[in-house]
Design an enzyme around this catalytic site. Structure first.
Site, PDB file in Angstrom:
ATOM      1  NE  ARG A  78      -3.280   2.516   2.852  1.00 55.65           N
ATOM      2  CZ  ARG A  78      -3.141   3.397   3.858  1.00 55.65           C
ATOM      3  NH1 ARG A  78      -2.290   3.175   4.841  1.00 55.65           N
ATOM      4  NH2 ARG A  78      -3.858   4.488   3.880  1.00 55.65           N
ATOM      5  CG  HIS A 122      -1.106   8.915   3.550  1.00 53.58           C
ATOM      6  ND1 HIS A 122      -1.231   7.560   3.793  1.00 53.58           N
ATOM      7  CD2 HIS A 122      -0.713   9.447   4.725  1.00 53.58           C
ATOM      8  CE1 HIS A 122      -0.921   7.300   5.052  1.00 53.58           C
ATOM      9  NE2 HIS A 122      -0.594   8.432   5.644  1.00 53.58           N
ATOM     10  CD  GLU A 167      -4.745   7.850   9.987  1.00 55.72           C
ATOM     11  OE1 GLU A 167      -4.297   8.915  10.432  1.00 55.72           O
ATOM     12  OE2 GLU A 167      -4.369   6.740  10.387  1.00 55.72           O
ATOM     13  CG  ASN A 298      -5.044   3.664   8.865  1.00 52.60           C
ATOM     14  OD1 ASN A 298      -5.178   2.641   8.189  1.00 52.60           O
ATOM     15  ND2 ASN A 298      -4.599   4.795   8.353  1.00 52.60           N
ATOM     16  CE1 TYR A 300       0.041   2.844  13.808  1.00 50.79           C
ATOM     17  CE2 TYR A 300      -1.874   4.051  13.009  1.00 50.79           C
ATOM     18  CZ  TYR A 300      -0.659   3.440  12.774  1.00 50.79           C
ATOM     19  OH  TYR A 300      -0.146   3.403  11.495  1.00 50.79           O
ATOM     20  CD  GLU A 364      -1.555   4.104   8.253  1.00 50.20           C
ATOM     21  OE1 GLU A 364      -1.318   4.545   9.393  1.00 50.20           O
ATOM     22  OE2 GLU A 364      -1.658   4.827   7.250  1.00 50.20           O
TER      23      GLU A 364
HETATM   24  C1  FCB Z   1      -1.206   7.350  10.809  1.00 54.50           C
HETATM   25  C2  FCB Z   1      -0.779   7.823   9.454  1.00 54.50           C
HETATM   26  C3  FCB Z   1       0.539   7.276   8.993  1.00 54.50           C
HETATM   27  C4  FCB Z   1       1.534   7.148  10.126  1.00 54.50           C
HETATM   28  C5  FCB Z   1       0.920   6.471  11.317  1.00 54.50           C
HETATM   29  C6  FCB Z   1       1.863   6.297  12.484  1.00 54.50           C
HETATM   30  O1  FCB Z   1      -2.030   8.296  11.393  1.00 54.50           O
HETATM   31  O2  FCB Z   1      -1.744   7.489   8.487  1.00 54.50           O
HETATM   32  O3  FCB Z   1       1.005   8.077   7.946  1.00 54.50           O
HETATM   33  O4  FCB Z   1       2.070   8.376  10.414  1.00 54.50           O
HETATM   34  O5  FCB Z   1      -0.197   7.170  11.747  1.00 54.50           O
END
Ligand code: FCB
Length: 457
Positions: A78, A122, A167, A298, A300, A364
């Site tokens: 990607r 992006h 995002e 995405n 985290y 992500e």
């Molecule tokens: C996300 C982004 C990516 C990267 C990660 C850690 O928010 O899409 O570009 O910076 O975080």
């Protein structure tokens, strides 16, 4: 041998990057200036004044990089196309030399048996458009659709996986709300406009794209600290209301228009108090709600909050007075983000339940840690543990019925981590920025084995 945890047949394994974070070659072959070029040059905005001018030099080194991907066994790569490379001024004629780069990249991926997943936006908006209002201007949505069509026209004979936006919450609320990202605007009304115009751009672009269509959102389950410890924890009315508001801003502000053609009432109320709703026109939601095949996730960490009388809304979170964003104890990454894999299964199961018509893919997931090089190795056991935990969470969600089709790690390489510059390393492959040498970390070798056995031992 059957692995302990096995993924469904055909599960997609890949890795992700983004144009400004890896390409470099910022002034080559007719590329225009992006808002991140400008922002990175503004003193005090990016750590140590780092810029994406050179980054991982992926623009020149892509043939080696593709070989490396093939060695790791990736089935998908990607990447994003840089709008200012393709349409240097943001609107107007396309730049064939910019498109040539993506042409070469796509060909070498296909030669290596790797499927290209193209993200069209992006975050590197052409500066010329920002000078005309950027995402606060409705015209930007239409220019985005034109640019998307130009990329599609050049690559669609070989590319069938398209993501419109990456995002939009971050672009809108960090770019135009808190201003910690480019273009560095600090105005809640602008943030709501930027969010809506990105969605409009998504809808307009989607109308002309063929193949498998994805919208990628940063999403998180919104939970109280008590819910992290005990899933069944019973919420107070105030906490439940706080969760509804934050979930509306972060998740449903994008999910509902794109997938249901409606805005959450909470978002309309908050936006009405911050500049009004004139930017939302009749018919916009019909344009925004286009059939998409996959929702890109995405993830985290969860978003941990609680009701707290007197708390003042942070700049990225208009309308959240009386809500505290809580920092919790426990393991965290170098970004200071808590490591809570169960948040991912919770999110996936919820999405499958609330939006059953769209397939899911993790576009992500990954972590920055303070890696050490030991001889010829990077023994990043903390990253391996992070990825292992989150893959188990994916597996758990699939077992609970989530329609999860694949997983793309963030990131293939250490790269330009926005306001943090090169200080934060998210890669499974280390970059030595002085020499541009690539060194697969232990996590990359571990990931290669996961891919090979389609599961975890
Ligand atoms: C996300 C982004 C990516 C990267 C990660 C850690 O928010 O899409 O570009 O910076 O975080």
């Amino acid at each position: 041998m059957t692995p302990d945890i096995e993924f469904p047949e055909g599960f997609i394994w890949g890795a992700a990057t983004a144009s400004y974070q890896v390409e470099g070659a910022a002034r080559e072959d007719g590329r225009g200036v992006s808002i991140w070029d400008t922002f990175a040059r503004t003193p005090g905005k990016v750590a140590d004044g780092h810029t994406g001018d050179v980054a991982c030099d992926h623009y020149h080194r892509y043939p080696d990089d593709v070989r490396l991907m093939a060695d790791l066994g990736l089935s998908v790569y990607r990447f994003s196309t840089a709008w200012p490379r393709v349409v240097p001024d943001g609107s107007g004629p396309a730049n064939p030399r910019g498109l040539d780069f993506y042409d070469r990249l796509v060909d070498s991926l296909l030669d290596a048996g790797i499927t290209p997943y193209v993200t069209l936006y992006h975050w590197d908006l052409p500066q010329n458009l920002e000078d005309r209002g950027g995402w606060t201007s409705r015209d930007t949505a239409y220019y985005f659709a034109d640019y998307a069509a130009a990329v599609h026209a050049r690559l669609s004979d070989r590319v069938s996986n398209w993501t419109t936006l990456n995002e939009p919450w971050v672009c809108a609320f960090l770019g135009y709300g808190s201003g910690v990202h480019a273009p560095g605007v600090t105005d809640a009304a602008s943030a709501f406009k930027a969010a809506h115009h990105q969605l409009l751009g998504h809808g307009l672009a989607a109308q002309n794209l063929t193949g498998t269509l994805t919208l990628t959102l940063n999403m998180a389950p919104v939970v109280t600290p008590a819910q992290i410890v005990d899933v069944a924890h019973v919420l107070t009315d105030d906490d439940a209301e706080a969760i509804r508001r934050v979930d509306a801003l972060l998740n449903r502000q994008f999910l509902d228009p794109a997938l249901k053609g409606t805005y959450p009432a909470e978002v309309l109320d908050i936006a009405a108090e911050h500049g009004g709703l004139d930017h939302i026109r009749d018919g916009d939601l019909e344009i925004i709600r286009q059939p998409i095949d996959l929702l890109g996730i995405n993830y985290y960490n969860p978003c941990v909050i609680q009701a707290a009388a007197g708390a003042v809304a942070p700049p990225a979170w208009p309308g959240t007075d009386g809500i505290e964003f809580v920092t919790i104890e426990g393991p965290q990454t170098a970004m200071g983000w808590p490591v809570i894999p169960s948040g991912l299964s919770r999110l996936l199961v919820r999405l499958s339940h609330d939006y059953p018509d769209v397939g899911l893919i993790i576009t992500e997931n990954g972590a920055a840690f303070h890696d050490k090089v030991v001889g010829d190795r990077v023994p990043d056991s903390d990253r391996v543990a992070y990825l292992d935990g989150h893959l188990r969470a994916c597996h758990q969600a699939i077992a609970e019925g989530a329609d999860l089709r694949g997983y793309l790690v963030w990131s293939l390489f250490d790269n330009f981590e926005w306001a943090e510059g090169y200080h934060q390393r998210f890669g499974i492959v280390r970059i030595d920025y002085a020499t541009q040498r690539r060194l697969p970390k232990d996590s990359a070798l571990w990931y290669r084995d996961v891919i090979q056995r389609n599961g975890i031992e």
